[in-house]
Write a protein that holds these residues in place. Structure first.
Motif, mmCIF file in Angstrom:
data_model
loop_
_atom_site.group_PDB
_atom_site.id
_atom_site.type_symbol
_atom_site.label_atom_id
_atom_site.label_comp_id
_atom_site.label_asym_id
_atom_site.label_seq_id
_atom_site.Cartn_x
_atom_site.Cartn_y
_atom_site.Cartn_z
ATOM 1 N N THR A 144 -16.034 -0.403 -6.627
ATOM 2 C CA THR A 144 -15.186 0.066 -5.536
ATOM 3 C C THR A 144 -13.838 -0.627 -5.616
ATOM 4 O OG1 THR A 144 -16.053 -1.623 -4.035
ATOM 5 C CG2 THR A 144 -17.110 0.543 -3.960
ATOM 6 N N PRO A 145 -12.765 0.018 -5.157
ATOM 7 C CA PRO A 145 -11.452 -0.613 -5.162
ATOM 8 C C PRO A 145 -11.321 -1.620 -4.019
ATOM 9 C CG PRO A 145 -11.301 1.559 -4.178
ATOM 10 C CD PRO A 145 -12.725 1.402 -4.653
ATOM 11 N N SER A 146 -10.250 -2.384 -4.050
ATOM 12 C CA SER A 146 -9.989 -3.344 -2.984
ATOM 13 C C SER A 146 -9.418 -2.627 -1.762
ATOM 14 C CB SER A 146 -9.001 -4.409 -3.456
ATOM 15 O OG SER A 146 -7.670 -3.908 -3.419
ATOM 16 N N ASP A 147 -9.355 -3.359 -0.659
ATOM 17 C CA ASP A 147 -8.751 -2.840 0.572
ATOM 18 C C ASP A 147 -7.453 -3.575 0.880
ATOM 19 O OD1 ASP A 147 -8.637 -1.176 2.839
ATOM 20 O OD2 ASP A 147 -9.483 -2.761 4.107
ATOM 21 N N ALA A 148 -6.761 -4.019 -0.163
ATOM 22 C CA ALA A 148 -5.544 -4.809 0.018
ATOM 23 C C ALA A 148 -4.411 -3.963 0.583
ATOM 24 C CB ALA A 148 -5.112 -5.403 -1.318
ATOM 25 N N GLY A 149 -3.486 -4.634 1.267
ATOM 26 C CA GLY A 149 -2.215 -4.040 1.634
ATOM 27 C C GLY A 149 -1.156 -4.396 0.615
ATOM 28 N N ILE A 150 0.040 -3.915 0.823
ATOM 29 C CA ILE A 150 1.068 -4.019 -0.210
ATOM 30 C C ILE A 150 1.582 -5.434 -0.404
ATOM 31 C CG2 ILE A 150 3.096 -3.521 1.244
ATOM 32 C CD1 ILE A 150 4.009 -1.600 -1.038
ATOM 33 N N GLU A 192 -12.279 -0.944 -9.885
ATOM 34 C CA GLU A 192 -13.317 -1.940 -9.596
ATOM 35 C C GLU A 192 -12.815 -3.071 -8.711
ATOM 36 O OE1 GLU A 192 -14.695 -4.757 -12.552
ATOM 37 O OE2 GLU A 192 -13.192 -4.040 -13.983
ATOM 38 N N GLY A 193 -11.540 -3.031 -8.307
ATOM 39 C CA GLY A 193 -11.025 -4.032 -7.395
ATOM 40 C C GLY A 193 -10.668 -5.357 -8.025
ATOM 41 N N ARG A 194 -10.688 -5.459 -9.352
ATOM 42 C CA ARG A 194 -10.234 -6.704 -9.996
ATOM 43 C C ARG A 194 -8.733 -6.860 -9.835
ATOM 44 N NH1 ARG A 194 -12.309 -7.318 -15.965
ATOM 45 N NH2 ARG A 194 -11.117 -9.248 -15.781
ATOM 46 N N PHE A 195 -8.030 -5.739 -9.774
ATOM 47 C CA PHE A 195 -6.631 -5.692 -9.381
ATOM 48 C C PHE A 195 -6.527 -4.637 -8.283
ATOM 49 C CE2 PHE A 195 -6.702 -7.465 -13.571
ATOM 50 C CZ PHE A 195 -5.722 -8.449 -13.554
ATOM 51 N N ASP A 196 -5.441 -4.706 -7.512
ATOM 52 C CA ASP A 196 -5.368 -3.860 -6.327
ATOM 53 C C ASP A 196 -4.819 -2.463 -6.600
ATOM 54 O OD1 ASP A 196 -6.349 -5.895 -4.591
ATOM 55 O OD2 ASP A 196 -4.382 -6.871 -4.706
ATOM 56 N N ALA A 197 -4.046 -2.295 -7.655
ATOM 57 C CA ALA A 197 -3.457 -0.982 -7.932
ATOM 58 C C ALA A 197 -3.041 -0.886 -9.385
ATOM 59 C CB ALA A 197 -2.243 -0.727 -7.034
ATOM 60 N N ALA A 198 -2.930 0.351 -9.862
ATOM 61 C CA ALA A 198 -2.277 0.661 -11.131
ATOM 62 C C ALA A 198 -1.149 1.632 -10.814
ATOM 63 C CB ALA A 198 -3.255 1.276 -12.122
ATOM 64 N N LEU A 199 0.020 1.361 -11.358
ATOM 65 C CA LEU A 199 1.214 2.131 -11.004
ATOM 66 C C LEU A 199 2.021 2.417 -12.255
ATOM 67 C CD1 LEU A 199 3.352 3.126 -8.824
ATOM 68 C CD2 LEU A 199 4.267 0.787 -8.938
ATOM 69 N N SER A 200 2.464 3.651 -12.416
ATOM 70 C CA SER A 200 3.420 4.003 -13.467
ATOM 71 C C SER A 200 4.415 5.010 -12.904
ATOM 72 C CB SER A 200 2.724 4.601 -14.692
ATOM 73 O OG SER A 200 3.700 4.983 -15.665
ATOM 74 N N LEU A 201 5.683 4.735 -13.083
ATOM 75 C CA LEU A 201 6.725 5.643 -12.634
ATOM 76 C C LEU A 201 7.256 6.491 -13.782
ATOM 77 C CD1 LEU A 201 8.565 3.162 -10.252
ATOM 78 C CD2 LEU A 201 6.670 4.726 -9.768
ATOM 79 N N ALA A 238 0.588 18.514 -21.438
ATOM 80 C CA ALA A 238 -0.365 17.398 -21.556
ATOM 81 C C ALA A 238 0.202 16.111 -20.988
ATOM 82 C CB ALA A 238 -0.811 17.198 -23.003
ATOM 83 N N MET A 239 0.985 16.239 -19.903
ATOM 84 C CA MET A 239 1.577 15.069 -19.269
ATOM 85 C C MET A 239 1.431 15.170 -17.759
ATOM 86 S SD MET A 239 5.067 14.377 -21.463
ATOM 87 C CE MET A 239 5.051 12.605 -21.197
ATOM 88 N N VAL A 240 1.383 13.986 -17.111
ATOM 89 C CA VAL A 240 1.326 13.868 -15.660
ATOM 90 C C VAL A 240 2.531 13.041 -15.210
ATOM 91 C CG1 VAL A 240 0.003 12.917 -13.721
ATOM 92 C CG2 VAL A 240 -1.180 14.079 -15.588
ATOM 93 N N ASP A 241 3.097 13.384 -14.050
ATOM 94 C CA ASP A 241 4.319 12.746 -13.560
ATOM 95 C C ASP A 241 4.010 11.385 -12.940
ATOM 96 O OD1 ASP A 241 6.885 12.192 -12.733
ATOM 97 O OD2 ASP A 241 6.857 13.560 -11.022
ATOM 98 N N GLY A 242 3.712 10.410 -13.794
ATOM 99 C CA GLY A 242 3.439 9.068 -13.316
ATOM 100 C C GLY A 242 2.111 8.977 -12.581
ATOM 101 N N LEU A 243 1.847 7.829 -11.977
ATOM 102 C CA LEU A 243 0.558 7.671 -11.285
ATOM 103 C C LEU A 243 0.616 6.543 -10.272
ATOM 104 C CD1 LEU A 243 -1.211 4.977 -12.541
ATOM 105 C CD2 LEU A 243 -1.023 6.419 -14.551
ATOM 106 N N ILE A 244 -0.168 6.736 -9.202
ATOM 107 C CA ILE A 244 -0.467 5.695 -8.228
ATOM 108 C C ILE A 244 -1.974 5.715 -8.040
ATOM 109 C CG2 ILE A 244 -0.038 4.751 -5.936
ATOM 110 C CD1 ILE A 244 2.441 6.539 -5.735
ATOM 111 N N VAL A 245 -2.616 4.605 -8.358
ATOM 112 C CA VAL A 245 -4.068 4.483 -8.224
ATOM 113 C C VAL A 245 -4.353 3.200 -7.457
ATOM 114 C CG1 VAL A 245 -6.254 4.213 -9.444
ATOM 115 C CG2 VAL A 245 -4.498 5.741 -10.365
ATOM 116 N N ALA A 246 -4.951 3.334 -6.276
ATOM 117 C CA ALA A 246 -5.211 2.173 -5.424
ATOM 118 C C ALA A 246 -6.161 2.585 -4.317
ATOM 119 C CB ALA A 246 -3.911 1.637 -4.832
ATOM 120 N N GLY A 247 -6.685 1.605 -3.587
ATOM 121 C CA GLY A 247 -7.413 1.914 -2.371
ATOM 122 C C GLY A 247 -6.528 2.733 -1.446
#
Length: 260
Positions: A144-150, A192-201, A238-247
């Protein structure tokens, strides 16, 4: 008719076989060269893994399309009901350097959605899995992901994402930037919540994020492109416009803080 669980079992077996091949070359000074158009490095190991995965997976599912970083583009995949989306070795620079943080990223798309996914790190034996109708797991245990804030969050991203130009009012949030070489693994680490987010712009290739996106989603993370839209796969580009992955909490805060 085969379901996501059938495809997941196939992907797990294929990923473990890929790991056996990759480790024959790892730290053995494999031949490597740069791809055209500044597309990054490739090694003989990438190609050997790709060839074996394509042979095995399309042999088992001849009606599926094929999209891989190391294969020529096949437009027939766009008409297939299901399609493999594969990165034979994600984190090739780390692989060349003899580092442990490379992975094999294997996914099946049905239409524009991912329905089965595996990210496997052969050196550590970490195997992340998910199917569209089941939990996300690491070596058979739910994640499960973390419940962290920014504020104070640990965000897996690259240095340029901390530039003020990307953030509303030029105000960079108070997160801590971290990095891992495999983008697929970064999504799993957020899942898995080892880090709070993955981000790519930056725009991301589908083969880098297809598997990790489903694993994060089934873990309970919010998974979108950089503008908050649902990711769609097996697209012509075959491309996606960046990503935000987090709780869900942190995802919303990152999205609100970014320049639209």
């Amino acid at each position: 008719m085969r379901g996501p669980d059938d495809d997941l079992s196939l992907l797990v077996d294929a990923a473990r076989a890929a790991g056996v091949i990759a480790l024959r070359y790892w730290r053995q000074d494999p031949q490597s060269w740069e791809k055209p158009d500044d597309a990054g490095p490739v090694t003989e190991a990438d190609l050997a893994v790709n060839d074996e995965l394509q042979r095995h997976l399309t042999g088992m599912r001849p009606d599926y399309g094929w999209l891989s970083e190391e294969s020529e583009a096949d437009p027939a995949r766009l008409d297939a009901r299901r399609c493999f989306i594969i990165d034979p070795i994600d984190g090739t620079r780390a692989f060349i350097a003899g580092q442990e943080g490379f992975s094999h990223s294997l996914a099946v798309a049905e239409g524009d959605r991912i329905v089965a996914a595996v990210v496997y790190l052969p050196v550590s034996g970490r195997c992340y899995t998910a199917a569209a109708d089941g939990p996300a797991q690491l070596n058979g245990q739910p994640i499960t992901p973390s419940d962290a804030g920014i504020d104070g969050a640990s965000v897996l991203t690259y240095r340029a994402a901390s530039d003020a130009v990307h953030w509303r009012g030029g105000m960079v949030p108070g997160f801590t930037r971290e990095f891992r070489p495999s983008l697929a693994w970064r999504l799993c680490l957020a899942a898995e919540g080892r880090f709070d987010a993955a981000l790519s712009l930056r725009a991301a290739w589908e083969w880098d994020i297809a598997a990790g996106s489903l694993i994060a989603e089934r873990a309970g993370a919010a998974v979108t492109d950089r503008r908050g839209h649902r990711m769609r796969f097996n697209s012509p580009r075959a491309m996606v416009d960046g990503l935000i992955v987090a709780g869900p909490r942190l995802h919303g805060e990152l999205l609100d803080a970014l320049q639209s």
